[in-house]
Design an enzyme around this catalytic site. Structure first.
Site, short mmCIF file in Angstrom:
data_model
loop_
_atom_site.label_atom_id
_atom_site.label_comp_id
_atom_site.label_asym_id
_atom_site.label_seq_id
_atom_site.Cartn_x
_atom_site.Cartn_y
_atom_site.Cartn_z
N GLY A 278 34.46 40.48 39.67
CA GLY A 278 33.51 40.27 38.56
C GLY A 278 33.81 38.95 38.08
N ASP A 279 34.74 38.26 38.22
CA ASP A 279 34.71 36.76 37.88
C ASP A 279 33.95 35.88 39.01
OD1 ASP A 279 36.56 37.33 35.86
OD2 ASP A 279 38.26 37.21 37.36
#
Length: 300
Positions: A250-251
């Site tokens: 997600g990052d």
């Protein structure tokens, strides 16, 4: 300039155990130690993609020194506040038949430390990008996201927020440039279960109605959805590949989106594709995405 903020950096100690037995001595089959924390992950991936950023946050003790050392070796610029008491977290991730995590506590961050962070953020100027992500330690004010955004409001700084529940909802009034919940976090906000991209769209629009300019929703194997401030709704299936490690995916999507947005002079579709492929590239590898891996997925 791009800045990232990680309130609770850590060293991730990842160990593989063939057969974990509680109450007994276990022999480690594999191990790795790496700097972690959502904003730090974003800075690392941005560097891998060829974009400089400055990582901000709080570090303490010998673990903090090692986090800074690892980032220095990777060429990531940092400007952390050194905390006098305690140490930065060690998070133990045990990979066996089931994955188990044991997360550390973190240092004793004082009011003076927080003020030092505010002072660094006050130096940001119009056109800068600020990425705030991750949990807030119990020693920090619960509304620190809001305080930061209120202090920077109206200064032309594009703020990206990747957080959960109240941390995310409470900043919408300050019109963040981009927010990135996943489908489960989005569902928790509205007390619904969201499984498909079609189901995600109306709820992403609801967050936009509350103030977010652009809403990017990651959905792991289901792909992603982007609702833009220009009225577009973009959807993408996940690239085909074998998931090796979902930590940091997600990052990586956030980093890929920002990189794609800058490289295309604000083309949301290209930023979206870059974000999806960067998140997947990290998921398909043991480490975080490299430019080569992302380009290979984009070429598909």
């Amino acid at each position: 300039m791009i800045y990232t903020v990680t309130f609770n950096p850590c060293l991730d100690y990842v160990v593989g155990v063939d057969d974990l037995a509680l109450g007994a001595v276990n022999r480690v089959a594999s191990e790795a130690i790496m700097a972690g924390g959502k904003g730090i992950n974003v800075s690392i991936v941005l560097k891998n993609l060829g974009h400089a950023s400055c990582a901000l946050g709080f570090l303490a003790g010998f673990t903090g020194d090692e986090i800074a050392h690892q980032l220095q070796l990777m060429g990531v610029d940092t400007d952390f506040i050194g905390v006098e008491r305690g140490m930065s977290r060690i998070n133990v991730k045990i990979k066996a038949a089931e994955e188990t995590e044991i997360n550390g506590i973190g240092p004793d961050i004082t009011d003076a430390d927080v003020e030092a962070l505010y002072a660094k953020l006050d130096a940001l100027v119009s056109g800068d990008i600020l990425i705030i992500s991750g949990s807030v330690p119990a020693v920090l004010p619960g509304d620190i996201y809001e305080r930061i955004m209120a202090a920077l409001e109206g200064r032309g700084i594009r703020i990206v927020v990747d957080a959960t529940r109240d941390l995310l909802v409470n900043v919408l009034a300050y019109h963040p440039f981009l927010i990135k919940p996943n489908n489960h976090e989005l569902g928790e906000i509205f007390d619904v279960e969201l499984k498909t991209r079609a189901e995600v769209v109306p709820y992403a629009k609801k967050l936009q109605e509350r103030g977010a300019r652009n809403v990017l929703v990651s959905m792991a194997g289901e792909g992603a959805v982007l609702v833009t401030e220009t009225g577009e709704v973009l959807e993408a299936a996940a690239p085909v590949g074998t998931v090796v490690n979902s930590v940091g995916a997600g990052d990586s999507m956030v980093a890929g989106f920002v990189a794609g947005y800058l490289e295309s002079d604000g083309d949301f579709e290209r930023a979206f594709r870059m974000g999806v492929c960067t998140g997947s590239a990290s998921a398909f590898s043991l480490g975080l995405a490299t430019r080569e891996q992302v380009e290979e997925l984009l070429a598909r």
